[in-house]
Design a protein around this motif. Structure first.
Motif, PDB file in Angstrom:
ATOM      1  N   UNK A   1       0.838  -1.193   0.000  1.00 15.50           N
ATOM      2  CA  UNK A   1       0.000   0.000   0.000  1.00 15.50           C
ATOM      3  C   UNK A   1       0.879   1.251   0.000  1.00 15.50           C
ATOM      4  N   UNK A   2       0.401   2.335  -0.601  1.00 18.10           N
ATOM      5  CA  UNK A   2       1.228   3.540  -0.720  1.00 18.10           C
ATOM      6  C   UNK A   2       1.777   4.078   0.604  1.00 18.10           C
ATOM      7  N   UNK A   3       1.101   3.892   1.683  1.00 12.15           N
ATOM      8  CA  UNK A   3       1.566   4.407   2.963  1.00 12.15           C
ATOM      9  C   UNK A   3       2.616   3.548   3.640  1.00 12.15           C
ATOM     10  N   UNK A   4       2.798   2.327   3.164  1.00 11.27           N
ATOM     11  CA  UNK A   4       3.717   1.383   3.816  1.00 11.27           C
ATOM     12  C   UNK A   4       4.898   0.983   2.934  1.00 11.27           C
ATOM     13  N   UNK A   5       5.299   1.833   2.034  1.00 10.41           N
ATOM     14  CA  UNK A   5       6.359   1.491   1.094  1.00 10.41           C
ATOM     15  C   UNK A   5       7.745   1.920   1.549  1.00 10.41           C
ATOM     16  N   UNK A   6       7.874   2.452   2.738  1.00 12.48           N
ATOM     17  CA  UNK A   6       9.149   2.997   3.200  1.00 12.48           C
ATOM     18  C   UNK A   6      10.271   1.979   3.249  1.00 12.48           C
ATOM     19  N   UNK A   7       9.999   0.810   3.806  1.00 16.45           N
ATOM     20  CA  UNK A   7      11.033  -0.217   3.906  1.00 16.45           C
ATOM     21  C   UNK A   7      11.456  -0.717   2.534  1.00 16.45           C
ATOM     22  N   UNK A   8      10.488  -0.914   1.660  1.00 12.11           N
ATOM     23  CA  UNK A   8      10.808  -1.408   0.322  1.00 12.11           C
ATOM     24  C   UNK A   8      11.613  -0.368  -0.464  1.00 12.11           C
ATOM     25  N   UNK A   9      11.261   0.898  -0.329  1.00 17.54           N
ATOM     26  CA  UNK A   9      12.010   1.949  -1.022  1.00 17.54           C
ATOM     27  C   UNK A   9      13.424   2.061  -0.470  1.00 17.54           C
ATOM     28  N   UNK A  10      13.566   1.925   0.845  1.00 22.33           N
ATOM     29  CA  UNK A  10      14.899   1.971   1.446  1.00 22.33           C
ATOM     30  C   UNK A  10      15.735   0.780   0.991  1.00 22.33           C
ATOM     31  N   UNK A  11      15.130  -0.405   0.937  1.00 27.73           N
ATOM     32  CA  UNK A  11      15.832  -1.585   0.438  1.00 27.73           C
ATOM     33  C   UNK A  11      16.248  -1.425  -1.007  1.00 27.73           C
ATOM     34  N   UNK A  12      15.391  -0.816  -1.813  1.00 23.77           N
ATOM     35  CA  UNK A  12      15.718  -0.569  -3.218  1.00 23.77           C
ATOM     36  C   UNK A  12      16.887   0.406  -3.326  1.00 23.77           C
ATOM     37  N   UNK A  13      16.866   1.452  -2.511  1.00 27.07           N
ATOM     38  CA  UNK A  13      17.959   2.431  -2.544  1.00 27.07           C
ATOM     39  C   UNK A  13      19.278   1.803  -2.086  1.00 27.07           C
ATOM     40  N   UNK A  14      19.248   1.008  -1.015  1.00 26.78           N
ATOM     41  CA  UNK A  14      20.467   0.360  -0.525  1.00 26.78           C
ATOM     42  C   UNK A  14      21.053  -0.588  -1.561  1.00 26.78           C
ATOM     43  N   UNK A  15      20.207  -1.431  -2.114  1.00 30.53           N
ATOM     44  CA  UNK A  15      20.683  -2.388  -3.119  1.00 30.53           C
ATOM     45  C   UNK A  15      21.181  -1.670  -4.368  1.00 30.53           C
ATOM     46  N   UNK A  16      20.519  -0.607  -4.770  1.00 33.59           N
ATOM     47  CA  UNK A  16      20.976   0.171  -5.923  1.00 33.59           C
ATOM     48  C   UNK A  16      22.323   0.821  -5.669  1.00 33.59           C
ATOM     49  N   UNK A  17      22.509   1.361  -4.479  1.00 29.98           N
ATOM     50  CA  UNK A  17      23.788   1.969  -4.119  1.00 29.98           C
ATOM     51  C   UNK A  17      24.908   0.937  -4.121  1.00 29.98           C
ATOM     52  N   UNK A  18      24.624  -0.236  -3.590  1.00 33.21           N
ATOM     53  CA  UNK A  18      25.621  -1.306  -3.558  1.00 33.21           C
ATOM     54  C   UNK A  18      26.010  -1.724  -4.973  1.00 33.21           C
ATOM     55  N   UNK A  19      25.046  -1.839  -5.858  1.00 32.12           N
ATOM     56  CA  UNK A  19      25.335  -2.221  -7.242  1.00 32.12           C
ATOM     57  C   UNK A  19      26.221  -1.166  -7.905  1.00 32.12           C
ATOM     58  N   UNK A  20      25.893   0.099  -7.707  1.00 32.83           N
ATOM     59  CA  UNK A  20      26.674   1.172  -8.330  1.00 32.83           C
ATOM     60  C   UNK A  20      28.108   1.167  -7.813  1.00 32.83           C
ATOM     61  N   UNK A  21      28.289   1.065  -6.497  1.00 33.69           N
ATOM     62  CA  UNK A  21      29.640   1.072  -5.930  1.00 33.69           C
ATOM     63  C   UNK A  21      30.430  -0.147  -6.386  1.00 33.69           C
ATOM     64  N   UNK A  22      29.793  -1.304  -6.437  1.00 41.74           N
ATOM     65  CA  UNK A  22      30.490  -2.523  -6.867  1.00 41.74           C
ATOM     66  C   UNK A  22      30.893  -2.445  -8.337  1.00 41.74           C
ATOM     67  N   UNK A  23      30.048  -1.901  -9.181  1.00 40.84           N
ATOM     68  CA  UNK A  23      30.376  -1.768 -10.595  1.00 40.84           C
ATOM     69  C   UNK A  23      31.530  -0.783 -10.778  1.00 40.84           C
ATOM     70  N   UNK A  24      31.485   0.332 -10.057  1.00 39.61           N
ATOM     71  CA  UNK A  24      32.576   1.307 -10.154  1.00 39.61           C
ATOM     72  C   UNK A  24      33.878   0.680  -9.670  1.00 39.61           C
ATOM     73  N   UNK A  25      33.816  -0.077  -8.598  1.00 40.11           N
ATOM     74  CA  UNK A  25      35.024  -0.737  -8.076  1.00 40.11           C
ATOM     75  C   UNK A  25      35.589  -1.726  -9.099  1.00 40.11           C
ATOM     76  N   UNK A  26      34.736  -2.462  -9.768  1.00 39.94           N
ATOM     77  CA  UNK A  26      35.216  -3.389 -10.785  1.00 39.94           C
ATOM     78  C   UNK A  26      35.775  -2.646 -12.003  1.00 39.94           C
ATOM     79  N   UNK A  27      35.163  -1.507 -12.353  1.00 35.44           N
ATOM     80  CA  UNK A  27      35.668  -0.733 -13.482  1.00 35.44           C
ATOM     81  C   UNK A  27      37.041  -0.152 -13.187  1.00 35.44           C
ATOM     82  N   UNK A  28      37.341   0.101 -11.933  1.00 37.30           N
ATOM     83  CA  UNK A  28      38.639   0.625 -11.546  1.00 37.30           C
ATOM     84  C   UNK A  28      39.689  -0.466 -11.438  1.00 37.30           C
TER      85      UNK A  28
END
Length: 82
Positions: free
Chosen positions: A50-77
């Protein structure tokens, strides 16, 4: 689904910190698919919650997205060679 994706993101973040240590960069090769699964779980959680209870899912999406970006940059380096 939101709690699962949040916990998945926390585990991925801890794994990412370990993979930043020199000579442990190979962990990024396993971290990217792990975090991608967490992002998929989070996206499903955002769609099905439900729209009012999406906080945890959005935070999980942001964390996982950040991890993917940092890991890809680390591999590119060249951090995953050793």
């Amino acid at each position: 689904m939101g709690l699962i994706s949040l916990l998945w993101g926390i585990v991925a973040m801890l794994w990412m910190i370990v993979a930043l240590i020199p000579l442990l960069g190979w962990g990024n090769w396993f971290l990217i698919p792990f975090a991608a699964v967490g992002a998929i779980i989070a996206a499903i959680g955002v769609m099905l919650t439900a729209p009012g209870n999406r906080g945890r899912a959005k935070t999980g999406l942001a964390l996982n997205g950040l991890v993917i970006v940092v890991a890809v940059v680390r591999l590119m380096l060249g951090g995953g060679m050793i």
